[in-house]
Design a protein around this motif. Sequence first.
Motif, PDB file in Angstrom:
ATOM      1  N   ALA A  67       0.818  -1.520   0.313  1.00  0.00           N
ATOM      2  CA  ALA A  67       0.270   0.111   0.016  1.00  0.00           C
ATOM      3  C   ALA A  67       0.768   1.370  -0.274  1.00  0.00           C
ATOM      4  CB  ALA A  67      -1.350   0.019   1.322  1.00  0.00           C
ATOM      5  N   LEU A  68       2.158   1.468   0.592  1.00  0.00           N
ATOM      6  CA  LEU A  68       3.192   2.498   1.025  1.00  0.00           C
ATOM      7  C   LEU A  68       3.846   2.485  -0.363  1.00  0.00           C
ATOM      8  CD1 LEU A  68       4.141   1.475   4.006  1.00  0.00           C
ATOM      9  CD2 LEU A  68       2.750   3.842   3.900  1.00  0.00           C
ATOM     10  N   HIS A  69       3.953   1.380  -0.615  1.00  0.00           N
ATOM     11  CA  HIS A  69       5.457   1.707  -2.696  1.00  0.00           C
ATOM     12  C   HIS A  69       4.266   2.275  -3.339  1.00  0.00           C
ATOM     13  CE1 HIS A  69       7.577  -2.259  -0.666  1.00  0.00           C
ATOM     14  NE2 HIS A  69       7.627  -0.767   0.072  1.00  0.00           N
ATOM     15  N   VAL A  70       2.746   1.833  -3.354  1.00  0.00           N
ATOM     16  CA  VAL A  70       2.040   2.019  -4.389  1.00  0.00           C
ATOM     17  C   VAL A  70       1.720   3.191  -4.369  1.00  0.00           C
ATOM     18  CG1 VAL A  70      -0.136   1.272  -5.282  1.00  0.00           C
ATOM     19  CG2 VAL A  70       1.229  -0.004  -5.145  1.00  0.00           C
ATOM     20  N   ALA A  71       1.320   4.179  -3.621  1.00  0.00           N
ATOM     21  CA  ALA A  71       1.090   5.202  -3.296  1.00  0.00           C
ATOM     22  C   ALA A  71       2.095   5.886  -3.579  1.00  0.00           C
ATOM     23  CB  ALA A  71       0.419   5.783  -1.967  1.00  0.00           C
ATOM     24  N   ILE A  72       3.176   5.796  -3.545  1.00  0.00           N
ATOM     25  CA  ILE A  72       4.571   6.974  -3.537  1.00  0.00           C
ATOM     26  C   ILE A  72       4.866   6.653  -5.208  1.00  0.00           C
ATOM     27  CG2 ILE A  72       6.911   6.715  -3.337  1.00  0.00           C
ATOM     28  CD1 ILE A  72       6.789   5.223  -0.821  1.00  0.00           C
ATOM     29  N   LEU A  73       4.502   5.280  -5.957  1.00  0.00           N
ATOM     30  CA  LEU A  73       4.884   4.898  -7.514  1.00  0.00           C
ATOM     31  C   LEU A  73       3.659   5.627  -8.064  1.00  0.00           C
ATOM     32  CD1 LEU A  73       6.070   1.310  -6.935  1.00  0.00           C
ATOM     33  CD2 LEU A  73       7.537   3.768  -7.042  1.00  0.00           C
ATOM     34  N   ALA A  74       2.950   5.321  -8.088  1.00  0.00           N
ATOM     35  CA  ALA A  74       1.591   6.229  -8.147  1.00  0.00           C
ATOM     36  C   ALA A  74       1.447   7.952  -8.205  1.00  0.00           C
ATOM     37  CB  ALA A  74       0.410   5.394  -8.264  1.00  0.00           C
ATOM     38  N   THR A  75       1.485   8.431  -7.087  1.00  0.00           N
ATOM     39  CA  THR A  75       1.444   9.638  -6.990  1.00  0.00           C
ATOM     40  C   THR A  75       3.248  10.312  -7.961  1.00  0.00           C
ATOM     41  OG1 THR A  75       1.296   9.302  -5.126  1.00  0.00           O
ATOM     42  CG2 THR A  75       1.418  11.249  -5.201  1.00  0.00           C
ATOM     43  N   GLN A  86      -4.340  18.462  -5.969  1.00  0.00           N
ATOM     44  CA  GLN A  86      -5.708  18.152  -5.425  1.00  0.00           C
ATOM     45  C   GLN A  86      -5.954  16.588  -5.780  1.00  0.00           C
ATOM     46  OE1 GLN A  86      -9.410  19.613  -5.881  1.00  0.00           O
ATOM     47  NE2 GLN A  86     -10.789  18.763  -4.659  1.00  0.00           N
ATOM     48  N   ASP A  87      -6.195  16.177  -7.056  1.00  0.00           N
ATOM     49  CA  ASP A  87      -5.914  15.119  -7.418  1.00  0.00           C
ATOM     50  C   ASP A  87      -5.184  14.117  -7.461  1.00  0.00           C
ATOM     51  OD1 ASP A  87      -8.217  15.801  -8.867  1.00  0.00           O
ATOM     52  OD2 ASP A  87      -7.336  16.493 -10.846  1.00  0.00           O
ATOM     53  N   ALA A 171     -10.662   4.158 -16.068  1.00  0.00           N
ATOM     54  CA  ALA A 171     -10.389   5.483 -15.623  1.00  0.00           C
ATOM     55  C   ALA A 171      -8.593   5.219 -14.899  1.00  0.00           C
ATOM     56  CB  ALA A 171     -11.021   5.644 -14.159  1.00  0.00           C
ATOM     57  N   GLU A 172      -8.039   6.565 -15.856  1.00  0.00           N
ATOM     58  CA  GLU A 172      -6.607   6.714 -15.651  1.00  0.00           C
ATOM     59  C   GLU A 172      -6.396   6.337 -14.522  1.00  0.00           C
ATOM     60  OE1 GLU A 172      -3.884   9.575 -18.558  1.00  0.00           O
ATOM     61  OE2 GLU A 172      -4.088  10.822 -17.354  1.00  0.00           O
ATOM     62  N   PRO A 173      -6.636   7.113 -13.634  1.00  0.00           N
ATOM     63  CA  PRO A 173      -6.099   6.321 -12.083  1.00  0.00           C
ATOM     64  C   PRO A 173      -6.428   5.813 -12.103  1.00  0.00           C
ATOM     65  CG  PRO A 173      -7.351   8.735 -12.224  1.00  0.00           C
ATOM     66  CD  PRO A 173      -7.754   8.196 -13.678  1.00  0.00           C
ATOM     67  N   ALA A 174      -7.026   4.863 -12.418  1.00  0.00           N
ATOM     68  CA  ALA A 174      -6.500   3.359 -11.715  1.00  0.00           C
ATOM     69  C   ALA A 174      -5.761   2.229 -12.656  1.00  0.00           C
ATOM     70  CB  ALA A 174      -8.190   2.716 -12.491  1.00  0.00           C
ATOM     71  N   GLN A 175      -5.395   3.536 -14.172  1.00  0.00           N
ATOM     72  CA  GLN A 175      -4.528   2.301 -14.720  1.00  0.00           C
ATOM     73  C   GLN A 175      -2.817   2.566 -14.048  1.00  0.00           C
ATOM     74  OE1 GLN A 175      -4.492   3.369 -18.928  1.00  0.00           O
ATOM     75  NE2 GLN A 175      -6.341   3.649 -18.749  1.00  0.00           N
ATOM     76  N   VAL A 176      -3.009   4.377 -13.276  1.00  0.00           N
ATOM     77  CA  VAL A 176      -1.379   4.873 -12.907  1.00  0.00           C
ATOM     78  C   VAL A 176      -1.252   3.685 -11.496  1.00  0.00           C
ATOM     79  CG1 VAL A 176      -1.112   6.725 -11.616  1.00  0.00           C
ATOM     80  CG2 VAL A 176      -1.878   6.824 -13.742  1.00  0.00           C
ATOM     81  N   ILE A 177      -2.522   3.319 -10.836  1.00  0.00           N
ATOM     82  CA  ILE A 177      -2.807   2.597  -9.586  1.00  0.00           C
ATOM     83  C   ILE A 177      -1.570   0.980 -10.392  1.00  0.00           C
ATOM     84  CG2 ILE A 177      -3.351   1.550  -7.572  1.00  0.00           C
ATOM     85  CD1 ILE A 177      -3.631   4.218  -7.343  1.00  0.00           C
ATOM     86  N   GLY A 178      -2.481   0.149 -11.356  1.00  0.00           N
ATOM     87  CA  GLY A 178      -2.452  -0.678 -11.315  1.00  0.00           C
ATOM     88  C   GLY A 178      -0.884  -1.081 -11.846  1.00  0.00           C
ATOM     89  N   VAL A 179      -0.651  -0.125 -13.078  1.00  0.00           N
ATOM     90  CA  VAL A 179       0.920   0.371 -13.321  1.00  0.00           C
ATOM     91  C   VAL A 179       1.993   0.403 -12.089  1.00  0.00           C
ATOM     92  CG1 VAL A 179       1.682   2.565 -13.765  1.00  0.00           C
ATOM     93  CG2 VAL A 179       2.340   1.124 -15.840  1.00  0.00           C
ATOM     94  N   ALA A 180       1.553   0.805 -11.237  1.00  0.00           N
ATOM     95  CA  ALA A 180       2.558   0.705  -9.523  1.00  0.00           C
ATOM     96  C   ALA A 180       2.559  -0.545  -9.153  1.00  0.00           C
ATOM     97  CB  ALA A 180       1.828   2.091  -9.514  1.00  0.00           C
ATOM     98  N   ASP A 181       1.540  -1.115  -8.809  1.00  0.00           N
ATOM     99  CA  ASP A 181       0.601  -2.289  -8.265  1.00  0.00           C
ATOM    100  C   ASP A 181       1.751  -3.760  -8.627  1.00  0.00           C
ATOM    101  OD1 ASP A 181      -0.039  -3.896  -6.341  1.00  0.00           O
ATOM    102  OD2 ASP A 181      -1.389  -4.198  -7.587  1.00  0.00           O
ATOM    103  N   SER A 182       1.697  -2.964 -10.237  1.00  0.00           N
ATOM    104  CA  SER A 182       2.454  -4.737 -11.224  1.00  0.00           C
ATOM    105  C   SER A 182       3.874  -4.084 -11.359  1.00  0.00           C
ATOM    106  CB  SER A 182       2.029  -4.573 -12.712  1.00  0.00           C
ATOM    107  OG  SER A 182       0.805  -4.364 -12.840  1.00  0.00           O
TER     108      SER A 182
END
Length: 288
Positions: A67-75, A86-87, A171-182
Amino acid sequence: MNSCRSWIASTRQELYRIKEVVHANKIPDVTRCASPAEQLVNLLHQSDDLIGWALNGQSDDYLVDNALHVAILATKVGIGLQYREQDLERLALAGLLHDLGMWTVPELLITKRGTLTEEERDLIRAHPERGRRILAGQGSVFEWVASICAQEHERWDGSGYPCRLKHKQIAEPAQVIGVADSLDAMVTTRPYRMNSSPHDVMRDLLLHGKALFSLPVLKAIGDQITLYPVGTEVRLNTGESGTVKQTNPRYPLRPVVEISKFGEPSDMDLSRNMSAHIVGVVHARMAS
């Protein structure tokens, strides 16, 4: 770096608290994650220290650290996509909470070494919807986060789950979370497999990820995390070796490299020193 360590420690505690509540089959209060999300955006504007930590391959508790890693990488990727502040904060919040539904899955199933049965696969594939339901009950502020978490395992070519969405249905933000998670899943050691180096994972992602993620998302992760992520040991055409300390999004292949001269560390910004360039990676960094 002290502020980064403080953020890691305090945010971990918030996530452990949420995890315990979910394990007790109760509804967690996730509103206290909003402040860490805001802090994360500020820290990433200041330095790449958290990126290096997120890619170091180590984990004491995979779901919490993921959760920490994905938040960092996705941001970081969101910064590359030029999201507004805000986004970015909402994206960071979604990263912290993206796998909330996985905390409802039995721990033994998450760490299972053998092949999953079809029933076990169905249980895991249902976790995005379980997470969405938990988050949707947290009020209107979290409705957006809930929808993003529900889609983060969907893939551009329709091969994802749970709804097999494709292209702009995701949604693009979901793709961002997905690529960070991968990315995190491949660079972090798990009980059932060793990790790969961030450089190798990024190379494969940029070469073969077009079926899974949109081109803007892949370009953003290529610019922000780069082929030579923070922490990668590289060899220069000058004969010197060093460690990538900071990325240059405008020049992804020309990061800031920390080298040692006469026992003293010094930084070489390859975007300013055009006579020097990276010729290879010294070795694939693996977690012990």
